[in-house]
Structures are given as C-alpha cells and as structure tokens.
Design a protein around this motif. Structure first.
Motif, PDB file in Angstrom:
ATOM      1  N   ALA A 159       0.827  -1.210   0.000  1.00 33.42           N
ATOM      2  CA  ALA A 159       0.000   0.000   0.000  1.00 33.42           C
ATOM      3  C   ALA A 159       0.855   1.251   0.000  1.00 33.42           C
ATOM      4  O   ALA A 159       0.418   2.309  -0.455  1.00 33.42           O
ATOM      5  CB  ALA A 159      -0.932  -0.003   1.214  1.00 33.42           C
ATOM      6  N   PHE A 160       2.098   1.142   0.516  1.00 33.50           N
ATOM      7  CA  PHE A 160       2.969   2.310   0.577  1.00 33.50           C
ATOM      8  C   PHE A 160       4.152   2.095  -0.344  1.00 33.50           C
ATOM      9  O   PHE A 160       4.774   1.038  -0.333  1.00 33.50           O
ATOM     10  CB  PHE A 160       3.463   2.535   2.016  1.00 33.50           C
ATOM     11  N   HIS A 161       4.487   3.062  -1.147  1.00 34.40           N
ATOM     12  CA  HIS A 161       5.616   2.998  -2.072  1.00 34.40           C
ATOM     13  C   HIS A 161       6.588   4.110  -1.752  1.00 34.40           C
ATOM     14  O   HIS A 161       6.183   5.212  -1.378  1.00 34.40           O
ATOM     15  CB  HIS A 161       5.149   3.142  -3.530  1.00 34.40           C
ATOM     16  N   ARG A 162       7.920   3.786  -1.931  1.00 31.46           N
ATOM     17  CA  ARG A 162       8.916   4.830  -1.748  1.00 31.46           C
ATOM     18  C   ARG A 162       8.733   5.906  -2.805  1.00 31.46           C
ATOM     19  O   ARG A 162       8.331   5.612  -3.933  1.00 31.46           O
ATOM     20  CB  ARG A 162      10.315   4.223  -1.859  1.00 31.46           C
ATOM     21  N   PRO A 163       9.086   7.117  -2.502  1.00 30.79           N
ATOM     22  CA  PRO A 163       8.942   8.205  -3.483  1.00 30.79           C
ATOM     23  C   PRO A 163       9.774   7.929  -4.721  1.00 30.79           C
ATOM     24  O   PRO A 163      10.867   7.373  -4.641  1.00 30.79           O
ATOM     25  CB  PRO A 163       9.457   9.428  -2.718  1.00 30.79           C
ATOM     26  N   VAL A 164       9.246   8.278  -5.845  1.00 32.43           N
ATOM     27  CA  VAL A 164       9.938   8.108  -7.119  1.00 32.43           C
ATOM     28  C   VAL A 164      10.663   9.401  -7.444  1.00 32.43           C
ATOM     29  O   VAL A 164      10.048  10.466  -7.517  1.00 32.43           O
ATOM     30  CB  VAL A 164       8.948   7.756  -8.246  1.00 32.43           C
ATOM     31  N   HIS A 165      12.013   9.302  -7.585  1.00 34.14           N
ATOM     32  CA  HIS A 165      12.816  10.483  -7.880  1.00 34.14           C
ATOM     33  C   HIS A 165      13.187  10.487  -9.356  1.00 34.14           C
ATOM     34  O   HIS A 165      13.606   9.479  -9.910  1.00 34.14           O
ATOM     35  CB  HIS A 165      14.088  10.490  -7.026  1.00 34.14           C
ATOM     36  N   ARG A 166      13.083  11.616  -9.950  1.00 38.06           N
ATOM     37  CA  ARG A 166      13.433  11.762 -11.370  1.00 38.06           C
ATOM     38  C   ARG A 166      14.958  11.758 -11.501  1.00 38.06           C
ATOM     39  O   ARG A 166      15.655  12.455 -10.773  1.00 38.06           O
ATOM     40  CB  ARG A 166      12.872  13.076 -11.913  1.00 38.06           C
ATOM     41  N   ARG A 167      15.498  10.924 -12.419  1.00 39.97           N
ATOM     42  CA  ARG A 167      16.934  10.867 -12.660  1.00 39.97           C
ATOM     43  C   ARG A 167      17.393  12.121 -13.393  1.00 39.97           C
ATOM     44  O   ARG A 167      16.723  12.589 -14.312  1.00 39.97           O
ATOM     45  CB  ARG A 167      17.298   9.632 -13.480  1.00 39.97           C
ATOM     46  N   SER A 168      18.567  12.600 -12.985  1.00 40.56           N
ATOM     47  CA  SER A 168      19.085  13.798 -13.637  1.00 40.56           C
ATOM     48  C   SER A 168      19.555  13.468 -15.052  1.00 40.56           C
ATOM     49  O   SER A 168      19.998  12.348 -15.343  1.00 40.56           O
ATOM     50  CB  SER A 168      20.259  14.372 -12.835  1.00 40.56           C
ATOM     51  N   THR A 182      22.082  10.277 -16.292  1.00 40.27           N
ATOM     52  CA  THR A 182      21.687   9.347 -17.356  1.00 40.27           C
ATOM     53  C   THR A 182      22.706   9.354 -18.489  1.00 40.27           C
ATOM     54  O   THR A 182      23.089   8.295 -19.013  1.00 40.27           O
ATOM     55  CB  THR A 182      20.307   9.740 -17.899  1.00 40.27           C
ATOM     56  N   LEU A 183      23.176  10.543 -18.863  1.00 40.34           N
ATOM     57  CA  LEU A 183      24.170  10.655 -19.933  1.00 40.34           C
ATOM     58  C   LEU A 183      25.480   9.984 -19.534  1.00 40.34           C
ATOM     59  O   LEU A 183      26.104   9.293 -20.350  1.00 40.34           O
ATOM     60  CB  LEU A 183      24.409  12.127 -20.259  1.00 40.34           C
ATOM     61  N   LEU A 184      25.881  10.161 -18.270  1.00 44.42           N
ATOM     62  CA  LEU A 184      27.128   9.548 -17.803  1.00 44.42           C
ATOM     63  C   LEU A 184      27.035   8.025 -17.849  1.00 44.42           C
ATOM     64  O   LEU A 184      27.969   7.346 -18.281  1.00 44.42           O
ATOM     65  CB  LEU A 184      27.427  10.020 -16.383  1.00 44.42           C
ATOM     66  N   ARG A 185      25.903   7.478 -17.395  1.00 46.43           N
ATOM     67  CA  ARG A 185      25.735   6.032 -17.434  1.00 46.43           C
ATOM     68  C   ARG A 185      25.787   5.495 -18.863  1.00 46.43           C
ATOM     69  O   ARG A 185      26.372   4.452 -19.141  1.00 46.43           O
ATOM     70  CB  ARG A 185      24.429   5.639 -16.751  1.00 46.43           C
ATOM     71  N   LEU A 234      27.336   6.853 -21.379  1.00 47.77           N
ATOM     72  CA  LEU A 234      28.711   6.954 -21.876  1.00 47.77           C
ATOM     73  C   LEU A 234      29.565   5.819 -21.336  1.00 47.77           C
ATOM     74  O   LEU A 234      30.409   5.262 -22.052  1.00 47.77           O
ATOM     75  CB  LEU A 234      29.310   8.306 -21.483  1.00 47.77           C
ATOM     76  N   VAL A 235      29.350   5.468 -20.065  1.00 46.85           N
ATOM     77  CA  VAL A 235      30.096   4.356 -19.477  1.00 46.85           C
ATOM     78  C   VAL A 235      29.770   3.054 -20.190  1.00 46.85           C
ATOM     79  O   VAL A 235      30.659   2.276 -20.561  1.00 46.85           O
ATOM     80  CB  VAL A 235      29.806   4.238 -17.969  1.00 46.85           C
ATOM     81  N   PHE A 236      28.485   2.791 -20.399  1.00 45.09           N
ATOM     82  CA  PHE A 236      28.078   1.570 -21.099  1.00 45.09           C
ATOM     83  C   PHE A 236      28.621   1.538 -22.524  1.00 45.09           C
ATOM     84  O   PHE A 236      29.081   0.496 -23.005  1.00 45.09           O
ATOM     85  CB  PHE A 236      26.558   1.444 -21.115  1.00 45.09           C
ATOM     86  N   LEU A 237      28.574   2.702 -23.200  1.00 48.69           N
ATOM     87  CA  LEU A 237      29.085   2.765 -24.574  1.00 48.69           C
ATOM     88  C   LEU A 237      30.588   2.523 -24.604  1.00 48.69           C
ATOM     89  O   LEU A 237      31.093   1.803 -25.479  1.00 48.69           O
ATOM     90  CB  LEU A 237      28.756   4.131 -25.183  1.00 48.69           C
TER      91      LEU A 237
END
Length: 256
Positions: free
Chosen positions: A28-37, A41-44, A46-49
């Motif tokens: 019934a209770f969910h942790r707050p959802v935070h928007r990724r910066s 996202t771009l750094l991740r 680039l790392v994967f690429l």
C-alpha cells in the motif's frame, strides 16, 4: 495479548501521471519516485558505450592477431631448415643494446642467425635495420661490427640507420633499398607481425626464427598486442616513416 498490526496507506491518492512509475503494486505504501538527472543518465550511457567499444575492440584485436598468426605460420622457418628459400637480402631487425653498449642477447642472436644464413648461402647480403636516432646510440653499427666479428665481410653488410620500428624497417626496405623480397630475421614472437607488415607493404617475405637461447620474452609477447593494433592503424592511414631519404643500392660496396 498481541498488538494489532497497523496498515499504512497514503493519506491521499497519487496523481494519475505518477501511477505508471510505481511498478508492481504489492504494498500500500511505495517509496517516493525520484526523477533521474539528465547528467547522470548521460554519464551512465557513456560508461556503457565505452565498455561496449572496449569489448568490441578487444574481440577485433584478438581476431586480427589469430588471423595474422595463421597467415604467417607457414612462412616461418628454423635457421637450419634446408627448405628455406633463397633471398638476396636478409632483413635483420634491431633489438636494442645492453648497458655496456654491446648487442642485447636477442640482438646478438638475430645477427648470429643472419650470419649462419649467409654462410650456407641462403642470403647474399645482410641489411641491418635499427635505431641511430642520437649520436650516442648507434644500434646498426654495433650490428655490423658483431656480424663482421662472426665472419661476414663488410661489403655484404648494409646499414639502415632509420629503422626505428618494424613498420619503418619494412617500408624503407621497399622505398629506400628497392627490395621486392627479403628473409626477415628476428625472434619467433616477433615474426608474425614483421611478416604481416612487410608482405602488406609489397615486400614478399619469409621469416627465420632467431631463438638460439632462452631469454625472458613475456613482456615482449604482451607488447605485440598493442604493437599489432598500431600496425593496423598505420595500414588504415597508409602511414609513412619519419625519414625516407635517397635510394640505396644494396649491391654497392658500403663505406667502412
């Protein structure tokens, strides 16, 4: 008597736009959802690429190395192999000097192996190619003196003072010394790259292994991998040596 368990619920319903981000509604209770910066996202990505490109590069280099080894294996001979074809010139690649200014163990073995080929008539001339980038470091003169002491006459020893690496030595063999074929003399670990380089540049080559004694070659074998990658890059760029210079006739008697 056990205490009653309270069930926590949100005080008011979440906006409809957020419902899709809640995932499976198991509680019934969910942790707050935070928007990724955006930067995170771009750094991740680039790392994967970068990891993907590194993996692709490693696989490509491994495939290239296996192909080079396979293609050149049939061109490698032992110094006493009677089936070794005759070539007018042996291309003896430099391998550094020791602290006393004499030939290193690998360099001495290369010169001695080339001298053996000369003695049995498998080659007629020895082209010593190495580093003479400074006045205090003359690799090819040491190679010539070593070959002379073994028994090769001066008139059959030619010096290439600007063979700073395998690519330059093969390129200059074609452009400066006008050679269409050579017998390359170097250690076994080095022969595949040397043969691949010279044959790609239009100098038809066979190789003779100069492994006359045991010496540590692990670091040299590891170095072959980035060196081969460098060779591939120079092939793609059609790179030229730092120095070329005038034509040299290998059959002219050299000055002592």
């Amino acid at each position: 008597m056990t205490k009653p368990h309270h069930r926590y619920v949100a005080s008011r319903p979440l906006p409809a736009s957020n419902l899709g981000r809640l995932g499976p509604r198991r509680w019934a209770f969910h942790r707050p959802v935070h928007r990724r910066s955006t930067a995170g996202t771009l750094l991740r990505r680039l790392v994967f690429l970068s990891l993907a490109l590194l993996g692709l590069g490693a696989i490509s280099l491994l495939t290239y190395k296996l192909w080079v080894d396979t293609q050149t294996n049939k061109l490698i001979y032992e110094h006493n192999d009677s089936t070794l074809p005759h070539n007018h010139v042996a291309l003896v690649l430099g391998a550094g000097l020791n602290r006393a200014g004499g030939p290193s163990a690998m360099l001495y073995d290369r010169v001695a192996t080339a001298a053996d080929l000369y003695d049995v008539g498998k080659v007629d001339k020895l082209l010593m190619t190495g580093d003479n980038s400074t006045v205090n470091y003359n690799e090819v003169e040491v190679m010539r003196q070593t070959a002379f002491e073994i028994g090769v006459p001066y008139e059959d020893i030619i010096l290439d003072y600007a063979g700073f690496n395998t690519w330059d030595s093969c390129y200059r063999a074609r452009e400066v010394f006008s050679l269409a074929s050579v017998t390359i003399v170097t250690q076994r670990f080095h022969l595949p790259r040397a043969l691949h380089t010279c044959n790609h540049l239009g100098v038809a080559s066979v190789g003779v292994s100069a492994d006359r004694q045991p010496y540590p070659t692990f670091s040299n074998e590891i170095r072959e991998w980035p060196a081969l990658a460098g060779t591939a890059l120079r092939i793609l760029l059609n790179d030229q040596p730092r120095f070329l210079g005038p034509k040299v006739d290998v059959d002219e008697v050299p000055q002592q």
